[in-house]
Each structure stands twice: as structure tokens, then as C-alpha cells.
Design a protein around this motif. Sequence first.
Motif, PDB file in Angstrom:
ATOM      1  N   VAL A   1      25.795  47.836  41.684  1.00 60.83           N
ATOM      2  CA  VAL A   1      26.609  46.734  41.630  1.00 60.83           C
ATOM      3  C   VAL A   1      27.022  46.438  43.104  1.00 60.83           C
ATOM      4  O   VAL A   1      27.502  47.287  43.707  1.00 60.83           O
ATOM      5  N   ARG A   2      26.859  45.228  43.622  1.00 55.33           N
ATOM      6  CA  ARG A   2      27.140  44.741  44.899  1.00 55.33           C
ATOM      7  C   ARG A   2      28.581  44.165  44.872  1.00 55.33           C
ATOM      8  O   ARG A   2      28.866  43.215  44.121  1.00 55.33           O
ATOM      9  N   LEU A   3      29.534  44.831  45.898  1.00 56.95           N
ATOM     10  CA  LEU A   3      30.955  44.410  45.786  1.00 56.95           C
ATOM     11  C   LEU A   3      31.406  44.523  47.297  1.00 56.95           C
ATOM     12  O   LEU A   3      31.341  45.575  47.941  1.00 56.95           O
ATOM     13  N   ASP A   4      31.982  43.369  47.734  1.00 54.73           N
ATOM     14  CA  ASP A   4      32.803  43.719  48.984  1.00 54.73           C
ATOM     15  C   ASP A   4      34.128  43.819  48.804  1.00 54.73           C
ATOM     16  O   ASP A   4      34.854  42.718  47.998  1.00 54.73           O
ATOM     17  N   PRO A   5      35.053  44.709  48.881  1.00 51.12           N
ATOM     18  CA  PRO A   5      36.312  44.878  48.534  1.00 51.12           C
ATOM     19  C   PRO A   5      37.142  43.579  49.379  1.00 51.12           C
ATOM     20  O   PRO A   5      37.043  43.410  50.343  1.00 51.12           O
ATOM     21  N   GLY A   6      38.020  42.956  48.535  1.00 55.75           N
ATOM     22  CA  GLY A   6      38.695  41.689  49.319  1.00 55.75           C
ATOM     23  C   GLY A   6      39.980  41.420  48.567  1.00 55.75           C
ATOM     24  O   GLY A   6      41.028  42.514  48.494  1.00 55.75           O
ATOM     25  N   MET A   7      40.321  40.422  47.978  1.00 56.17           N
ATOM     26  CA  MET A   7      41.573  40.143  47.381  1.00 56.17           C
ATOM     27  C   MET A   7      41.854  40.325  45.872  1.00 56.17           C
ATOM     28  O   MET A   7      42.549  39.734  45.357  1.00 56.17           O
ATOM     29  N   ALA A   8      41.060  41.033  45.556  1.00 52.96           N
ATOM     30  CA  ALA A   8      41.409  41.296  44.001  1.00 52.96           C
ATOM     31  C   ALA A   8      41.146  42.921  43.914  1.00 52.96           C
ATOM     32  O   ALA A   8      40.222  43.465  44.355  1.00 52.96           O
ATOM     33  N   PHE A   9      42.147  43.429  42.951  1.00 51.87           N
ATOM     34  CA  PHE A   9      41.951  44.776  42.838  1.00 51.87           C
ATOM     35  C   PHE A   9      40.676  45.391  42.099  1.00 51.87           C
ATOM     36  O   PHE A   9      40.149  44.497  41.354  1.00 51.87           O
ATOM     37  N   GLY A  10      40.196  46.455  42.538  1.00 53.45           N
ATOM     38  CA  GLY A  10      38.848  46.913  41.660  1.00 53.45           C
ATOM     39  C   GLY A  10      37.919  47.105  42.753  1.00 53.45           C
ATOM     40  O   GLY A  10      36.857  46.091  42.990  1.00 53.45           O
ATOM     41  N   SER A  11      37.907  47.796  43.799  1.00 54.08           N
ATOM     42  CA  SER A  11      36.713  47.954  44.796  1.00 54.08           C
ATOM     43  C   SER A  11      36.086  49.314  44.358  1.00 54.08           C
ATOM     44  O   SER A  11      35.052  49.648  44.991  1.00 54.08           O
TER      45      SER A  11
ATOM     46  N   THR B   1      45.288  37.467  34.113  1.00 56.31           N
ATOM     47  CA  THR B   1      46.505  36.472  34.027  1.00 56.31           C
ATOM     48  C   THR B   1      46.726  36.095  35.514  1.00 56.31           C
ATOM     49  O   THR B   1      47.326  34.845  35.734  1.00 56.31           O
ATOM     50  N   ASP B   2      45.926  36.623  36.378  1.00 53.77           N
ATOM     51  CA  ASP B   2      46.360  35.970  37.739  1.00 53.77           C
ATOM     52  C   ASP B   2      45.289  35.055  38.215  1.00 53.77           C
ATOM     53  O   ASP B   2      44.082  35.311  38.287  1.00 53.77           O
ATOM     54  N   PRO B   3      45.722  33.492  38.388  1.00 56.25           N
ATOM     55  CA  PRO B   3      44.838  32.762  38.620  1.00 56.25           C
ATOM     56  C   PRO B   3      43.895  33.102  39.921  1.00 56.25           C
ATOM     57  O   PRO B   3      42.710  32.297  39.911  1.00 56.25           O
ATOM     58  N   ASP B   4      44.478  33.635  40.856  1.00 51.85           N
ATOM     59  CA  ASP B   4      44.042  33.607  42.180  1.00 51.85           C
ATOM     60  C   ASP B   4      42.549  34.477  41.954  1.00 51.85           C
ATOM     61  O   ASP B   4      41.739  34.399  42.877  1.00 51.85           O
ATOM     62  N   VAL B   5      42.499  35.458  41.132  1.00 50.40           N
ATOM     63  CA  VAL B   5      41.237  36.410  41.096  1.00 50.40           C
ATOM     64  C   VAL B   5      40.322  35.958  40.312  1.00 50.40           C
ATOM     65  O   VAL B   5      39.175  36.357  40.176  1.00 50.40           O
ATOM     66  N   ILE B   6      40.330  34.719  39.644  1.00 49.37           N
ATOM     67  CA  ILE B   6      39.295  34.256  38.607  1.00 49.37           C
ATOM     68  C   ILE B   6      38.204  33.726  39.429  1.00 49.37           C
ATOM     69  O   ILE B   6      37.061  34.207  39.245  1.00 49.37           O
ATOM     70  N   PRO B   7      38.321  33.016  40.508  1.00 49.07           N
ATOM     71  CA  PRO B   7      37.016  32.520  41.426  1.00 49.07           C
ATOM     72  C   PRO B   7      36.539  33.853  41.864  1.00 49.07           C
ATOM     73  O   PRO B   7      35.289  33.699  42.286  1.00 49.07           O
ATOM     74  N   ILE B   8      37.582  34.861  42.437  1.00 49.41           N
ATOM     75  CA  ILE B   8      36.780  36.066  42.894  1.00 49.41           C
ATOM     76  C   ILE B   8      36.067  36.747  42.024  1.00 49.41           C
ATOM     77  O   ILE B   8      34.835  37.196  42.530  1.00 49.41           O
ATOM     78  N   ALA B   9      36.406  36.939  40.788  1.00 52.46           N
ATOM     79  CA  ALA B   9      35.591  37.514  39.889  1.00 52.46           C
ATOM     80  C   ALA B   9      34.297  37.007  39.359  1.00 52.46           C
ATOM     81  O   ALA B   9      33.126  37.575  39.726  1.00 52.46           O
ATOM     82  N   ALA B  10      34.565  35.733  39.471  1.00 52.95           N
ATOM     83  CA  ALA B  10      33.161  34.894  39.296  1.00 52.95           C
ATOM     84  C   ALA B  10      32.176  34.832  40.213  1.00 52.95           C
ATOM     85  O   ALA B  10      30.995  34.945  40.151  1.00 52.95           O
ATOM     86  N   ALA B  11      32.789  34.847  41.282  1.00 51.06           N
ATOM     87  CA  ALA B  11      31.841  34.908  42.875  1.00 51.06           C
ATOM     88  C   ALA B  11      31.184  36.235  42.788  1.00 51.06           C
ATOM     89  O   ALA B  11      30.027  36.274  42.930  1.00 51.06           O
TER      90      ALA B  11
END
Lengths: 141, 288
Positions: free
Chosen positions: B122-132, B184-194
Motif C-alpha cells: 500500500v503506497r501512501l504519503d501522509p498528508g491532510m487526512a488521518f491514517g498514515s 463525514t469530513d468532506p475535505d478527506v473525500i478527494p484525498i481518500a479517492a486520490a
Amino acid sequence: MAKKVTGIAKLQIPAGKAMPGPPVGPSLAQYGINIMEFVKQYNARTADQVGTIIPVEITIYEDRTFTFVTKTPPAADLLRKAAGVEKGSGEPNRKKVAQVTQAQIREIAQTKLQDLNANDVEGAAKIIEGTARSMGIEVLA
Amino acid sequence: MPRSGEWLRVTIDVTPQAVEAAGEILRVAGCAGWESPSPGTVAGYLPADDRGGERVAAIRKRVARLREHGLDPGPARVTAERIAERPWAEAWKSYFRPMWVGCVVICPTWESVVPGPGEALVRLDPGMAFGSGAHATTRLCLRALQEAMDARPRTRVLDVGTGSGILAISAARLGAARVLAVDTDPDVIPIAAANAALNDVSGAVEVREGDIAAAGGETFDVIVANIAPGPVIGIAPQSRALLAPGGAFIGGGIPASRAEEVRQGLTASGLTVERTLQEQDWVAVVAR
């Protein structure tokens, strides 16, 4: 999510033009967060306010992820805008560069009330007046 | 970047009512922004060049005169210290290394890892959504998720409070047939999708804004909710209704001190608590 806050950083930086250098870099490096990601997101969110300083409060969580909220521009920015000048005076005691009215002071005090250390609009207005004079902007009686 | 590779960090200590004026003094002196480390303090940076001393002297002079403008400058202290230019923007990378949680490898994008047989990358860069993956609660949920999935082929997974999408993406990389991720946080939806796209699992992972109700009436084999004690207890009745017979509910984001309260809450909702996993001061509770 189990969001435990490990730090809060407060910065005042140019809208749309934040860079990873000072003050952003040295201020945020200690928290171990992705600074370029912050810069990118901040610039995107403030792109339509270029030319002003937009304060930002960054909340850092235990797993080194973060969120941020932006605030109203500093009083000095609002004063320059109200007075119609690009910059304040380098010698505020001797050289006055512009004037603002009491109504303008009150309006800025109202805008900034939540961010200022004041109990009410009167207290906030006193701070705004002092800030204006410290920039060489005269306050009309 | 200053030629000398050094900066002057100029700190002004005044009172909260004079900080707006103090910040403006830094701006006029040439600072491209400033920090507010405490309510009565601002700190800015100037290149430590030939004119550094002169600039600091000008700042000092203006701070000393704040009282004349009707502001209480309090200590009116101006201090300057030299700091070396550093690769600040890269500093965070030293905190993140590839991490193995069971057979899932969480790997930042700048590192490369060849997963072993049976391992899911699982490739992931920690950023603006919890769960690194750097938090115990995320690792606990990931372990529990793998165990629950091992027992059920063609798993359908619901991830409640997906944040970065780390658990949903892991489920898809482990072979889940269908993953629904809600937050419920609209800000994280595009982050999770990306992040799902980064891992080539956009087809398997659907990201939706909302709470557990956003799942509609769908049935799931595993529901994982890495949120907090109250919300975990709160969604237990709905989770029970959405779980397939024998399906697993995994609740995370729970400090060990509140494990019993969560176990009781889940039991009261008709779930049967199976086990509690612990790492450091955090637990995940698995129920059916």
C-alpha cells in the motif's frame, strides 16, 4: 478517527504564495509533517486572496497528519485596504501616509473581533486604532 | 535563500494587544510572513546578510515606540538568533519508513519495497487526512481487518471514517471484492479517492461522504470503524443491521482505558464481543 492533537502552529503568510522556506519550514519541520503538501493546499485555498497575508492555524495529529483553518487578514492589511495605501509609513511618528475614519476602525474591529484579545468591539477598536497609528495612518476623530 | 545560508530569527515579545502592530513591523522589515508562537509573541525571519543588524535595530526602534501610539508593548523585547538554512521540507521524510503490519506493507511513495509472496503493498504519503499507519490504532485495525478477511473469501468491506483511506485501500489490496469507504469530513473525500487511485484500486474502493447511513441498506462481511469510543458505540446498532451473518465488526480509535465501556456498548447493541487487540495504550475491539 482517533485524532489526538500533538501540536498547533500559527502562521501569517502571503496568500497563494507560501513557500517551504521561513517561516513555514522552520516552524513546521519540528512536527514532522509533509510541508510541501501543506504549502500546496494553503496556496490552493488562498489563491483568490493573493496580495494579502492570510493567517493560518495548523493542527498536527499524533500520526503526523494535519489539518488547517485560515483566518481573517491581519489588522494592518485591512487598514491599508481601508486607507487605500500600498504600505504604511517607515516613520509613523513624523510621516503620516493616510487617514481612516472611526467608522472604518469599527468595521475592522468587528471583522477582527474573534481573533483579537479584546472583550468587545470597543476594546478591539482601541487595538485597531493603535495599530493604525503605529503604521503612520491617522485616525480621524 | 540568503547567500550566507543563514537566517536571523527575530522574535518580538509584546502584549496580545500589540501583536498586530508587531507583525506589521516584521513585514515592513522584509519578513515574508511570521509565526505566532504565543498570544503576545511574533517571530519572523530575515536573511543573515550585511544588512541584518541594521534591520534588527530598526525593528527594535519601532517596537520601543509602540506605546506612543496607544498600545501597551509589555516587555517590548526584540531578540535575534542565527539559524542555519536546512532542507526543512524534507525533514518529515525521516519519520516515515516502510512498515509491515501483518502481510500489508505501508510504503511512502519515495521509498521502494518489493513485497514478498503473499504481501500486499500500500503506497501512501501522509498528508491532510488521518491514517498514515504511524498510529497504533490504525495498525490494530489493519491487523484485525486481515484476520477477519482471511476467514471470508470475496469479502465485502465497509470502512467508516476512512480518513486517508488506508484501511479501505488495504482491504482492496488484500483482495476484497467490494469496499465502501465513508467519512463525514468532506475535505478527506478527494484525498481518500486520490490514494485509492495511487494504489490502482479505484475500481474496488468507492468513497462516499457521510456517516454509516451513507451505506444505505448494503450488506457487508466486515465493518471497520477506526474512529473514537462514543462514535463506535453509536454506530453499533446500524452496523449489526448491515453485517452479513457471521460478519465481523472492528471498532478502533479506543484508548485502552475505555475498552470496557466500548465492549459493554457493543454487547448492549446485540453484538457478541470476540476479542480485544492492544498496542501501546490503544485497543481495537472485534465483535460479531
